[in-house]
Design an enzyme around this catalytic site. Structure first.
Site, PDB file in Angstrom:
ATOM      1  CB  THR A 131     -30.726 -14.739 -20.318  1.00 17.08           C
ATOM      2  OG1 THR A 131     -29.946 -13.580 -20.576  1.00 17.08           O
ATOM      3  CG2 THR A 131     -31.633 -14.427 -19.130  1.00 17.08           C
ATOM      4  CG  ASP A 132     -25.565 -12.923 -20.590  1.00 15.73           C
ATOM      5  OD1 ASP A 132     -26.710 -12.461 -20.769  1.00 15.73           O
ATOM      6  OD2 ASP A 132     -24.569 -12.552 -21.260  1.00 15.73           O
ATOM      7  CD  GLU A 133     -30.450  -9.317 -20.518  1.00 16.19           C
ATOM      8  OE1 GLU A 133     -31.292  -8.735 -19.825  1.00 16.19           O
ATOM      9  OE2 GLU A 133     -30.285  -9.097 -21.725  1.00 16.19           O
ATOM     10  CE1 TYR A 156     -35.901 -12.475 -21.068  1.00 14.34           C
ATOM     11  CE2 TYR A 156     -33.802 -11.334 -20.796  1.00 14.34           C
ATOM     12  CZ  TYR A 156     -34.535 -12.435 -21.249  1.00 14.34           C
ATOM     13  OH  TYR A 156     -33.881 -13.481 -21.859  1.00 14.34           O
ATOM     14  CE  LYS A 160     -35.127 -16.931 -19.562  1.00 14.23           C
ATOM     15  NZ  LYS A 160     -35.849 -17.960 -20.390  1.00 14.23           N
TER      16      LYS A 160
HETATM   17  P1  NAD Z   1     -38.030 -14.875 -29.048  1.00 21.09           P
HETATM   18  O1  NAD Z   1     -38.739 -13.744 -28.384  1.00 21.09           O
HETATM   19  O2  NAD Z   1     -37.477 -14.691 -30.427  1.00 21.09           O
HETATM   20  O3  NAD Z   1     -38.985 -16.154 -29.110  1.00 21.09           O
HETATM   21  C1  NAD Z   1     -39.785 -16.541 -28.035  1.00 21.09           C
HETATM   22  C2  NAD Z   1     -40.791 -17.566 -28.544  1.00 21.09           C
HETATM   23  O4  NAD Z   1     -41.604 -17.957 -27.431  1.00 21.09           O
HETATM   24  C3  NAD Z   1     -41.742 -17.026 -29.631  1.00 21.09           C
HETATM   25  O5  NAD Z   1     -41.874 -17.959 -30.658  1.00 21.09           O
HETATM   26  C4  NAD Z   1     -43.064 -16.839 -28.885  1.00 21.09           C
HETATM   27  O6  NAD Z   1     -44.195 -16.979 -29.712  1.00 21.09           O
HETATM   28  C5  NAD Z   1     -42.972 -17.940 -27.833  1.00 21.09           C
HETATM   29  N1  NAD Z   1     -43.808 -17.644 -26.659  1.00 21.09           N
HETATM   30  C6  NAD Z   1     -43.842 -16.478 -25.961  1.00 21.09           C
HETATM   31  N2  NAD Z   1     -44.762 -16.566 -24.975  1.00 21.09           N
HETATM   32  C7  NAD Z   1     -45.305 -17.808 -25.043  1.00 21.09           C
HETATM   33  C8  NAD Z   1     -46.289 -18.499 -24.308  1.00 21.09           C
HETATM   34  N3  NAD Z   1     -46.934 -17.900 -23.293  1.00 21.09           N
HETATM   35  N4  NAD Z   1     -46.576 -19.768 -24.642  1.00 21.09           N
HETATM   36  C9  NAD Z   1     -45.943 -20.381 -25.679  1.00 21.09           C
HETATM   37  N5  NAD Z   1     -45.022 -19.762 -26.439  1.00 21.09           N
HETATM   38  C10 NAD Z   1     -44.701 -18.497 -26.126  1.00 21.09           C
HETATM   39  O7  NAD Z   1     -36.893 -15.298 -28.027  1.00 21.09           O
HETATM   40  P2  NAD Z   1     -35.401 -15.818 -28.297  1.00 21.09           P
HETATM   41  O8  NAD Z   1     -34.518 -14.653 -28.428  1.00 21.09           O
HETATM   42  O9  NAD Z   1     -35.443 -16.845 -29.336  1.00 21.09           O
HETATM   43  O10 NAD Z   1     -35.110 -16.489 -26.871  1.00 21.09           O
HETATM   44  C11 NAD Z   1     -35.476 -17.836 -26.619  1.00 21.09           C
HETATM   45  C12 NAD Z   1     -35.072 -18.197 -25.206  1.00 21.09           C
HETATM   46  O11 NAD Z   1     -33.659 -18.032 -25.052  1.00 21.09           O
HETATM   47  C13 NAD Z   1     -35.698 -17.336 -24.128  1.00 21.09           C
HETATM   48  O12 NAD Z   1     -36.004 -18.146 -23.023  1.00 21.09           O
HETATM   49  C14 NAD Z   1     -34.628 -16.316 -23.777  1.00 21.09           C
HETATM   50  O13 NAD Z   1     -34.759 -15.888 -22.437  1.00 21.09           O
HETATM   51  C15 NAD Z   1     -33.375 -17.152 -23.967  1.00 21.09           C
HETATM   52  N6  NAD Z   1     -32.158 -16.407 -24.342  1.00 21.09           N
HETATM   53  C16 NAD Z   1     -32.153 -15.542 -25.410  1.00 21.09           C
HETATM   54  C17 NAD Z   1     -30.971 -14.909 -25.787  1.00 21.09           C
HETATM   55  C18 NAD Z   1     -30.906 -13.963 -26.968  1.00 21.09           C
HETATM   56  O14 NAD Z   1     -29.867 -13.340 -27.195  1.00 21.09           O
HETATM   57  N7  NAD Z   1     -31.946 -13.835 -27.778  1.00 21.09           N
HETATM   58  C19 NAD Z   1     -29.795 -15.153 -25.064  1.00 21.09           C
HETATM   59  C20 NAD Z   1     -29.843 -16.034 -23.964  1.00 21.09           C
HETATM   60  C21 NAD Z   1     -31.024 -16.659 -23.633  1.00 21.09           C
HETATM   61  O1  DAU Z   2     -27.642 -11.339 -22.837  1.00 19.88           O
HETATM   62  C1  DAU Z   2     -28.671 -12.166 -23.303  1.00 19.88           C
HETATM   63  C2  DAU Z   2     -29.878 -11.323 -23.631  1.00 19.88           C
HETATM   64  O2  DAU Z   2     -29.562 -10.605 -24.810  1.00 19.88           O
HETATM   65  C3  DAU Z   2     -31.157 -12.147 -23.825  1.00 19.88           C
HETATM   66  O3  DAU Z   2     -31.482 -12.768 -22.624  1.00 19.88           O
HETATM   67  C4  DAU Z   2     -32.312 -11.260 -24.285  1.00 19.88           C
HETATM   68  O4  DAU Z   2     -33.444 -12.042 -24.559  1.00 19.88           O
HETATM   69  C5  DAU Z   2     -31.876 -10.526 -25.538  1.00 19.88           C
HETATM   70  O5  DAU Z   2     -32.910  -9.629 -25.927  1.00 19.88           O
HETATM   71  C6  DAU Z   2     -30.579  -9.750 -25.309  1.00 19.88           C
HETATM   72  O6  DAU Z   2     -30.780  -8.637 -24.398  1.00 19.88           O
HETATM   73  P1  DAU Z   2     -30.123  -7.195 -24.645  1.00 19.88           P
HETATM   74  O7  DAU Z   2     -30.934  -6.211 -23.917  1.00 19.88           O
HETATM   75  O8  DAU Z   2     -28.665  -7.218 -24.418  1.00 19.88           O
HETATM   76  O9  DAU Z   2     -30.348  -7.086 -26.253  1.00 19.88           O
HETATM   77  P2  DAU Z   2     -30.861  -5.892 -27.187  1.00 19.88           P
HETATM   78  O10 DAU Z   2     -30.661  -6.333 -28.599  1.00 19.88           O
HETATM   79  O11 DAU Z   2     -32.193  -5.372 -26.793  1.00 19.88           O
HETATM   80  O12 DAU Z   2     -29.801  -4.744 -26.887  1.00 19.88           O
HETATM   81  C7  DAU Z   2     -28.405  -4.945 -27.061  1.00 19.88           C
HETATM   82  C8  DAU Z   2     -27.708  -3.681 -26.587  1.00 19.88           C
HETATM   83  O13 DAU Z   2     -28.015  -2.606 -27.486  1.00 19.88           O
HETATM   84  C9  DAU Z   2     -28.160  -3.214 -25.215  1.00 19.88           C
HETATM   85  O14 DAU Z   2     -27.056  -2.639 -24.528  1.00 19.88           O
HETATM   86  C10 DAU Z   2     -29.191  -2.123 -25.511  1.00 19.88           C
HETATM   87  C11 DAU Z   2     -28.683  -1.525 -26.814  1.00 19.88           C
HETATM   88  N1  DAU Z   2     -29.737  -1.006 -27.731  1.00 19.88           N
HETATM   89  C12 DAU Z   2     -30.749  -1.844 -28.051  1.00 19.88           C
HETATM   90  C13 DAU Z   2     -31.746  -1.439 -28.898  1.00 19.88           C
HETATM   91  C14 DAU Z   2     -32.884  -2.349 -29.251  1.00 19.88           C
HETATM   92  C15 DAU Z   2     -29.646   0.258 -28.264  1.00 19.88           C
HETATM   93  O15 DAU Z   2     -28.679   1.015 -27.989  1.00 19.88           O
HETATM   94  N2  DAU Z   2     -30.632   0.684 -29.098  1.00 19.88           N
HETATM   95  C16 DAU Z   2     -31.702  -0.118 -29.435  1.00 19.88           C
HETATM   96  O16 DAU Z   2     -32.589   0.333 -30.200  1.00 19.88           O
END
Ligand code: NAD
Ligand code: DAU
Length: 351
Positions: A131-133, A156, A160
């Site tokens: 992730t970019d975080e 988190y 990562k």
């Molecule tokens: P998600 O939370 O929707 O899905 C995570 C999946 O991993 C689920 O299916 C869960 O059951 C599985 N999992 C969790 N713990 C596990 C374990 N111990 N063993 C096996 N499986 C397990 O997550 P996502 O948003 O789809 O993110 C997927 C990946 O991409 C992550 O590594 C996250 O850090 C990365 N990522 C997400 C975003 C985003 O915006 N969502 C952006 C950049 C990177």
């Molecule tokens: O940047 C990549 C990341 O993006 C991934 O690595 C993470 O897995 C993914 O969850 C996401 O993280 P964020 O924290 O940016 O996403 P989230 O949807 O939780 O929140 C987006 C923005 O909105 C953040 O600034 C927090 C704000 N927010 C979020 C929620 C859930 C609110 O203001 N209210 C809310 O209820």
């Protein structure tokens, strides 16, 4: 026939990656390994299940023995590792799950791949999705590049970052053929409604408050999930071993502007009077350690691999809203049970 392990394939991004690979590569066997936590849902993959090149394995990546036995059984040629605890707010309430899955789980996979490929690493690949975080928080200017120093600020992102370091350590120390990518915020179908966009669609639909953290001034760079899946496909096949690629939407939005845009779309889709959904906006206590701004410079993947986002935000956003409105049953299923308890803890107490 190649056998590819995709971890976390029942989650949001993972399900799109599994779908793409199963359909695009009929000569690969795709093994989706997932623990099925609250975020993992096999309903995300109903259309893929009957495919003869798809196998699901329910397993926990923190269980080293099971992971080793999966590798011994399938002799994977490649790994695309997405399984993780992914929600920042949950990492603030319970960091240990993040340490176990994101760090220990990743090391278990690295060890199993190292052992399986010890005699022949030719054509093998361990792809770690990050992730970019991990780069921390930007001020009003600048973008993250691949060489930006790591500065994670939530449990988190720290977990990562730690896993990214370990993946690189296995490359340098053990010559494991790894590749990594760091992506910005994804949006699209099948995202668990604890994340901003699906949560707010769900709440607007049900006339519930929209909890905006702080002043809503934080900025995120949004990318349609299928564009991320396409980038993953390219990096897995063509990315250079040992390299990292940044992936982003070149699409920055301040939270409050994004939320107001969503309210406008929802008023139109639900035939509500203009301005109706915005009345649900409720400012709540800020997220602890809330990163101000993320933005990705995706120049390297564009130059080396020819990738660019293909879906315009206006189109992707509308399509996403339509998908959640048309798939109410999916939303209702994932928001019952444990989710209710989580929601109470996060928001009702937060005020
Ligand atoms: P998600 O939370 O929707 O899905 C995570 C999946 O991993 C689920 O299916 C869960 O059951 C599985 N999992 C969790 N713990 C596990 C374990 N111990 N063993 C096996 N499986 C397990 O997550 P996502 O948003 O789809 O993110 C997927 C990946 O991409 C992550 O590594 C996250 O850090 C990365 N990522 C997400 C975003 C985003 O915006 N969502 C952006 C950049 C990177
Ligand atoms: O940047 C990549 C990341 O993006 C991934 O690595 C993470 O897995 C993914 O969850 C996401 O993280 P964020 O924290 O940016 O996403 P989230 O949807 O939780 O929140 C987006 C923005 O909105 C953040 O600034 C927090 C704000 N927010 C979020 C929620 C859930 C609110 O203001 N209210 C809310 O209820």
């Amino acid at each position: 026939m190649k056998t590819i392990l995709i971890t976390g394939g029942a989650g949001f991004i993972g399900s799109h990656v599994v779908r793409l690979f199963v359909k695009k590569y009929p000569d690969y066997k795709i093994v989706n390994l997932d623990k099925l936590t609250y975020a993992g849902n096999l309903a995300n993959l109903r259309d893929v299940e009957p495919s003869s090149n798809y196998v699901f394995e329910k397993a926990d990546i923190t269980d080293a023995e099971t992971i080793a036995s999966m590798f011994a059984r399938y002799r994977f040629d490649g790994v695309i590792h997405l399984a993780a605890e992914s929600h920042v707010d949950r990492s603030i309430s319970n960091p240990m799950e993040f340490i176990m899955t994101n760090i220990v789980g990743t090391v278990n996979l690295l060890n199993a791949a190292r052992e399986t490929w010890k005699d022949n690493r030719e054509g093998k690949r361990f792809y770690h999705i990050s992730t970019d975080e991990v780069f921390g928080s930007l001020g009003v200017e600048g973008k993250f590049v691949e060489t930006t120093p790591y500065d994670p600020r939530s449990p988190y992102s720290a977990s990562k970052a730690s896993s990214d370091h370990l993946v690189r350590a296995y490359f340098h120390t053990f010559h494991l053929p790894v590749v990594l990518s760091n992506c910005s915020n994804n949006y699209g179908p099948y995202q668990f409604p604890e994340k901003l966009i699906p949560l707010f669609i769900h709440n607007i639909r049900n006339n519930k408050p929209l909890p905006v953290y702080g002043k809503g001034e934080n900025v995120r760079d949004w990318l349609y999930v299928e564009d991320h899946a396409r980038a993953i496909d390219l990096i897995f096949h063509k990315g250079r071993v040992g390299e990292t690629y940044n992936i982003g939407g070149d699409n920055e939005w301040q939270n409050i502007s994004l939320i107001k845009k969503l309210c406008e779309i929802m008023d139109r889709k639900l035939a509500r009077p203009e301005g109706e959904s915005q009345k649900l906006i409720t400012y709540v206590k800020d997220r602890a350690g809330h990163d101000l701004r993320y933005a990705i410079d995706a120049g390297k993947i564009e130059k080396e691999l020819g990738w660019k986002p293909s879906i315009k935000f206006t189109e992707g956003f509308e399509a996403t809203v339509d998908w959640y409105l048309e798939n109410e049953e999916w939303l209702n299923n994932v928001t019952s049970g444990d989710y209710q308890k989580y929601y109470e803890e996060q928001y009702v107490k937060r005020g």
